[in-house]
Motif scaffolding. Structure first.
Motif: not given
Length: 602
Positions: A80-104
């Motif tokens: 489960w430690w190996s999932f950190l790169p995925s989590g950090m990618m969510t932080v910097f590459l996807f979190a703002r896009l998700w929030r910008r989408s305005g989805l439910l």
């Protein structure tokens, strides 16, 4: 195990407080489905991030970690430690896009990004597949673990413990979730996180004290290794023993091949709840609930720091105590509860039970709220009843929560082991991660890309289990199966992408205007929207992603080195973590300030 009056008071107090939180937020969550499922998008980063951490801290987690340490040493946690790169990618590459989408919900992404019947099918299928089938499987294995804990702490049979979970704990959780919606879940998660972190820290402290201190614990482990001869590795090593070759099956070490698959493939190729490539599930739900893009990014960043760097060591230390006290245990996962029950003072038994109830109920609460959001927003409202009032949908959401409670109870009764649930979820999601990453950054990905990836992963998993072509230990077979499934699935979805037509230009242009992804993979679409200033932040995002990974892994290693009395290495790792954190803070702060200035001028 006999409980005193004080124990019952502690348990009753915990249950009463969680119920009061649900009642308190009842009116606030009942105004609309947006209030019920994403808290009106008014949540602070620290609350949303802590809720993510609490959700991933289930009752089964300390038990599974203990089993990993028994078999593969501390290095086994790379599962489960190996999932950190995925989590950090969510932080910097996807979190703002998700929030910008305005989805439910993240499942709505299908009809925002794609068009036509394929998009509608994908949305409806994922809503039922994830919200009902996979969600109930997750709820089932968490309940299975809690059944073992209840049996051990109360001294009852497994059957009676399962009945307590099914007929009391799960319905009680479903009741306060149905009342308070996400607001109730978030605040109970905060309370539950503090309680259960206090619990696991106390268990580790009393366990180490029972052995005679950390120095005595390390000495015992060294003696056990010497008794094991050359077939035993260093149980406290945080990396595999590379000198043993790629397929070593020695005691207390992770096979190098499995480690390479974990760190090189698993994090981007596997769908797993809480660590989805590109974000998704309840992680995306918390991002949607955040006040702004900045708050969403910080929430996921705090989650990754707490989840990977702060939380593991109380579990791991207790697992090492279990190895020292009960070597050769027939059921290693039970070692955690043995340490807790035999080393903690009797006066803390109520606290022990309440802490595990918090771990169980925080996960159950999120899964129920998240799963019902799929079933109502993405299936019932989209395909069955499109013109009802908001009050009707809130009521339907509460009914869906109750139905999930019943379904989860049934699945829990059918599962043989906790590990069985983990394995099924990991395997059927192998190879699908690539499409979830690229659908944001490459315009050519279409609905059939996702559909074919899911179908290929499921078919490959079933075929490989039927044929059983691989041999070796369980970790090695898992690694080989993962590589094969990932390769097959990736080839299939990439081929399908090029063999099927792209999405309509108007859909792609609308998505590009709304979400504003990096223009590198959207050049053809960006040319159709010259009025939209192109976003070119992929390079900086990847740099911040790398810094974030270094920061958290260095902090994780620092914690381990300090625990194992390797102070020089601990200070070195801590220094690397601090430098990475300073660089990351400077860059993120500058970028948000720049965004604020641009927004003001606009």
């Amino acid at each position: 195990m006999t409980l005193s009056l004080l124990d019952w008071i502690a348990i009753a107090g915990y249950l009463a407080f969680t119920l009061l939180l649900g009642l308190y937020f009842r009116s606030r969550s009942a105004q609309s489905t947006e209030d019920y499922f994403v808290s009106g998008r008014q949540v602070s980063w620290w609350l949303a991030g802590t809720s993510m951490v609490a959700t991933t801290f289930a009752a089964d987690t300390p038990l599974v970690v203990t089993g990993l340490v028994f078999a593969q040493g501390v290095a086994g946690n790379w599962l489960w430690w190996s999932f950190l790169p995925s989590g950090m990618m969510t932080v910097f590459l996807f979190a703002r896009l998700w929030r910008r989408s305005g989805l439910l919900t993240d499942v709505q992404f299908a009809e925002m990004r794609y068009a036509g019947g394929a998009a509608a099918f994908l949305r409806g299928f994922r809503a039922v597949y994830l919200g009902l089938l996979m969600n109930c499987l997750i709820l089932g294995w968490v309940t299975k673990a809690m059944t073992s804990i209840v049996a051990a702490t109360l001294g009852v049979t497994e059957t009676r413990a399962l009945a307590i979970c099914i007929f009391f704990l799960i319905p009680f959780t479903g009741f306060y979730v149905s009342l308070g919606g996400l607001w109730g879940v978030l605040w109970t998660d905060l309370f539950q996180f503090v309680l259960k972190m206090s619990l696991v820290t106390a268990v580790a402290w009393y366990g180490v004290r029972a052995v005679g201190g950390m120095h005595a614990l390390l000495a015992r482990l060294a003696t056990l290794r010497a008794a094991g001869g050359p077939g035993a590795a260093n149980i406290t090593a945080m990396l595999p023993d590379f000198s043993r070759g790629w397929t070593s099956q020695a005691l207390w070490t992770l096979p190098v091949l499995t480690f390479v698959v974990h760190l090189g493939v698993q994090w981007w190729a596997f769908w797993y709840p809480g660590a989805e490539p590109g974000g998704g599930g309840y992680i995306a739900q918390r991002i949607f609930s955040a006040r702004s893009e900045r708050e969403g990014l910080l929430a996921v960043l705090w989650f990754n720091i707490a989840h990977y760097a702060l939380r593991p060591w109380p579990w791991i230390i207790t697992a090492l105590v279990a190895v020292a006290l009960y070597p050769g245990l027939a059921h290693p996962e039970s070692g955690y509860m043995r340490v807790a029950l035999t080393t903690m003072p009797h006066a803390l038994r109520g606290f022990l039970i309440a802490g595990f109830m918090a771990a169980f109920m925080s996960t159950i609460a999120t899964q129920l709220n998240w799963g019902s959001s799929y079933l109502i927003a993405d299936f019932y409202r989209r395909f069955l009843r499109r013109d009802a009032s908001e009050r009707h949908y809130v009521h339907a959401s509460r009914v869906a929560t109750v139905l999930l409670v019943v379904a989860a109870a049934y699945v829990s009764a059918q599962l043989a082991t906790v590990g069985q649930g983990w394995q099924v979820v990991l395997e059927v999601g192998a190879g699908t991660g690539g499409v979830y990453l690229l659908r944001w950054y490459w315009w050519r990905v279409n609905a059939w890309s996702e559909i074919s990836a899911m179908a290929a992963a499921l078919a490959s998993t079933l075929a490989l289990h039927w044929r059983n072509p691989f041999v070796g230990s369980v970790p090695l077979v898992f690694a080989k199966t993962a590589l094969a499934t990932t390769a097959i699935t990736t080839v299939v979805w990439v081929a399908v992408t090029f063999l099927t037509p792209a999405e309509p230009l108007d859909i792609l242009t609308r998505f590009y205007r709304h979400v504003r992804p990096d223009a590198t993979g959207w050049r053809a679409i960006a040319a159709l929207a010259p009025d939209v200033a192109p976003t070119r932040d992929l390079g900086r995002n990847l740099f911040d992603w790398l810094l974030g990974c270094v920061m958290v892994y260095a902090a994780l290693f620092a914690g381990g080195k300090f625990c194992f009395e390797e102070y020089r290495a601990g200070f070195a790792c801590a220094a690397v973590a601090a430098i990475s954190a300073a660089l990351l803070y400077r860059d993120v702060t500058r970028r948000f300030q720049s965004d604020a200035i641009e927004a003001t001028h606009a």
